[in-house]
Design a protein around this motif. Structure first.
Motif, PDB file in Angstrom:
ATOM      1  N   LEU A   1      -6.036  39.616  11.221  1.00 35.04           N
ATOM      2  CA  LEU A   1      -7.497  39.663  10.038  1.00 35.04           C
ATOM      3  C   LEU A   1      -7.559  37.822   9.772  1.00 35.04           C
ATOM      4  O   LEU A   1      -8.745  37.522   9.810  1.00 35.04           O
ATOM      5  CB  LEU A   1      -7.725  40.345   9.264  1.00 35.04           C
ATOM      6  CG  LEU A   1      -8.016  42.065   9.365  1.00 35.04           C
ATOM      7  CD1 LEU A   1      -7.593  42.697   8.015  1.00 35.04           C
ATOM      8  CD2 LEU A   1      -9.156  42.188  10.156  1.00 35.04           C
ATOM      9  N   PHE A   2      -6.406  37.126   9.486  1.00 33.37           N
ATOM     10  CA  PHE A   2      -6.995  36.348   8.698  1.00 33.37           C
ATOM     11  C   PHE A   2      -6.880  35.053   9.319  1.00 33.37           C
ATOM     12  O   PHE A   2      -7.945  34.190   9.674  1.00 33.37           O
ATOM     13  CB  PHE A   2      -5.670  35.644   7.876  1.00 33.37           C
ATOM     14  CG  PHE A   2      -5.490  36.072   6.398  1.00 33.37           C
ATOM     15  CD1 PHE A   2      -6.278  36.713   6.001  1.00 33.37           C
ATOM     16  CD2 PHE A   2      -4.556  36.395   6.093  1.00 33.37           C
ATOM     17  CE1 PHE A   2      -6.603  37.142   4.784  1.00 33.37           C
ATOM     18  CE2 PHE A   2      -3.700  36.812   4.367  1.00 33.37           C
ATOM     19  CZ  PHE A   2      -5.307  37.457   4.148  1.00 33.37           C
ATOM     20  N   SER A   3      -6.423  35.192  10.965  1.00 36.94           N
ATOM     21  CA  SER A   3      -6.809  34.646  12.351  1.00 36.94           C
ATOM     22  C   SER A   3      -8.110  34.666  12.488  1.00 36.94           C
ATOM     23  O   SER A   3      -8.343  33.744  13.358  1.00 36.94           O
ATOM     24  CB  SER A   3      -5.580  34.869  13.512  1.00 36.94           C
ATOM     25  OG  SER A   3      -4.185  34.241  12.744  1.00 36.94           O
ATOM     26  N   ALA A   4      -8.393  36.332  12.611  1.00 41.23           N
ATOM     27  CA  ALA A   4      -9.570  36.693  13.226  1.00 41.23           C
ATOM     28  C   ALA A   4     -11.291  35.892  13.062  1.00 41.23           C
ATOM     29  O   ALA A   4     -11.732  35.251  13.432  1.00 41.23           O
ATOM     30  CB  ALA A   4     -10.018  37.747  13.421  1.00 41.23           C
ATOM     31  N   GLU A   5     -10.916  35.484  11.384  1.00 35.76           N
ATOM     32  CA  GLU A   5     -11.833  34.937   9.871  1.00 35.76           C
ATOM     33  C   GLU A   5     -12.180  33.609  11.111  1.00 35.76           C
ATOM     34  O   GLU A   5     -13.203  33.629   9.990  1.00 35.76           O
ATOM     35  CB  GLU A   5     -11.461  35.624   9.050  1.00 35.76           C
ATOM     36  CG  GLU A   5     -10.942  34.533   8.305  1.00 35.76           C
ATOM     37  CD  GLU A   5     -10.459  34.676   6.237  1.00 35.76           C
ATOM     38  OE1 GLU A   5     -11.584  35.357   6.162  1.00 35.76           O
ATOM     39  OE2 GLU A   5     -10.205  34.005   6.352  1.00 35.76           O
ATOM     40  N   LYS A   6     -11.518  32.926  11.246  1.00 39.48           N
ATOM     41  CA  LYS A   6     -11.859  31.227  11.722  1.00 39.48           C
ATOM     42  C   LYS A   6     -11.925  31.393  13.026  1.00 39.48           C
ATOM     43  O   LYS A   6     -13.178  30.255  13.160  1.00 39.48           O
ATOM     44  CB  LYS A   6     -10.676  31.178  11.808  1.00 39.48           C
ATOM     45  CG  LYS A   6      -9.732  30.519  10.503  1.00 39.48           C
ATOM     46  CD  LYS A   6      -8.708  29.856  10.475  1.00 39.48           C
ATOM     47  CE  LYS A   6      -8.133  30.133   9.145  1.00 39.48           C
ATOM     48  NZ  LYS A   6      -6.184  29.795   9.458  1.00 39.48           N
ATOM     49  N   VAL A   7     -12.031  32.448  14.281  1.00 36.41           N
ATOM     50  CA  VAL A   7     -13.612  32.741  15.428  1.00 36.41           C
ATOM     51  C   VAL A   7     -14.605  32.633  14.662  1.00 36.41           C
ATOM     52  O   VAL A   7     -15.195  33.223  13.838  1.00 36.41           O
ATOM     53  CB  VAL A   7     -12.730  34.137  16.005  1.00 36.41           C
ATOM     54  CG1 VAL A   7     -13.466  33.790  17.516  1.00 36.41           C
ATOM     55  CG2 VAL A   7     -11.180  34.097  16.446  1.00 36.41           C
TER      56      VAL A   7
END
Lengths: 248, 124
Positions: free
Chosen positions: A59-65
């Motif tokens: 989720l932390f990686s996805a929020e930066k997309v």
């Protein structure tokens, strides 16, 4: 201690010491191997903890997309999952399976760890610089080899799963190892298809938000998959017991 | 082949019992384990596990520690030094017996004949 003379020509069974157990049963390394494996790896096999941790990482990686709706909600959910992985799941496993205190590392292991730490403190930067340049050279060369000069394909998941496959294949228990190898091979093929072959064959897929999210969060998804596998393995190795009269 | 070469040392009666062997094997793979874990992993009933643990404690192979954590009694078990050396010796003996028997099976399959086993037990 008892001794049996003339056993050089003996068949496998040795009664006398205990009528209910033969040497063959005692030497059943499969059963006792399972006991050792579960006890030694009990902390690692608590997979739901890793599922929650991997979920938070994803989720932390996805929020930066760019283009992801409600990124703040993803971040908040990630924090919730982190709390669950730290507070809830370890207690769940303790309630369900009990607890084990692992063996403390031996002096030799501790000394090795200290030497590695000292090496990293003194030579870490130099090694890091060298490793960076070497990794980028290898990466460029590999992308050229697979005809992907624009670096659309992500090779890290493939490399990561190769390492996991190697570790799984070198497991001590052959029965567990076969399952693990099959699981790792499946994941390796999936990741290779989605993140390496798909963007080379269909470059337009890299513009899609879903692909970007998967590409950014591959490590989180990987941790979740491994955690799920470990949890299923633990449940299979420690099946729920049916209560007997003796238990009450 | 002389008598000394033919001698196989059999392990102690206390360890050579499936339930106790399972308990000792689990405890030899960790620093300590609690009652619930031992019960789950060995698949023994509460009563049976309790009896076996008491026997092992009386023999000086296992140390049982009871403590109260969050108002709940927690029983944890660990191996004593003697217990650790006994279980290690047990598996070494078993490996030696297994290796010897595999050798015998190969030899006897070569000879294509079976010789009856006549064990002779002596208390040392």
């Amino acid at each position: 201690m008892y001794e049996a003379a003339g056993a050089a020509d003996a068949p496998l069974y040795v009664y006398g010491i205990n009528q209910f157990m033969t040497i063959k049963v005692a030497a059943d390394h499969g059963k006792f191997g399972r006991l050792r494996y579960v006890t030694e790896n009990f902390q690692l096999l608590q997979g739901l903890t890793w599922v929650a941790f991997g979920g938070a990482f994803f989720l932390f990686s996805a929020e930066k997309v760019p283009g992801v709706p409600l990124p703040w909600l993803l971040g908040l959910s990630g924090v919730g999952l982190l709390f669950a992985s730290y507070w809830y799941f370890p207690k769940y496993y303790e309630r369900r399976f009990g607890s084990v205190e692992s063996k403390t590392p031996s002096n030799a292991q501790f000394l090795t760890l200290m030497l590695v730490l000292l090496f990293m403190i003194f030579f870490g930067r130099a090694v890091g610089r060298y490793a960076n340049s070497a990794a980028s050279e290898i990466s460029n060369e590999t992308h050229r080899m697979i005809r992907d000069p624009d670096h659309r394909a992500n090779l890290l998941p493939v490399l990561f799963w190769f390492v996991l496959l190697f570790l799984g294949a070198s497991s001590k228990s052959p029965a567990l190892s076969r399952l693990r190898v099959a699981f790792d091979c499946g994941c390796l093929f999936c990741w290779t298809g989605v993140l390496t072959i798909l963007p080379i064959r269909y470059p337009e897929v890299t513009q899609q938000t879903l692909w970007r999210i998967v590409n950014a969060g591959w490590l989180g998804i990987t941790i979740m998959l491994v955690g799920l596998y470990d949890h299923v393995m633990l449940v299979r190795l420690l099946p729920k017991r049916h209560r007997t009269k003796d238990d009450e | 082949m002389n008598d000394r070469q033919n001698t196989v040392f059999l392990p102690s009666r206390l360890v050579h019992e499936p339930a106790r062997l399972a308990i000792l094997t689990v405890l030899s793979s960790c620093a300590s384990a609690d009652f619930v874990f031992l019960q789950n992993v060995t698949e023994l009933s509460k009563g049976n596990l309790s009896v076996q643990l008491t026997n092992l404690e009386k023999a000086g192979l296992v140390l049982i520690k009871k403590e109260i954590i969050d108002r709940k009694m927690r029983t944890s078990m660990s191996l004593t030094k003697r217990g650790a050396s006994e279980i290690e010796a047990y598996w070494k003996t078993m490996d030696a017996i297994r290796a010897r028997m595999i050798g015998q099976q190969r030899r006897s399959s070569r000879r294509q004949q079976s010789i009856p086993f006549r064990p002779r037990y002596q208390q040392s």
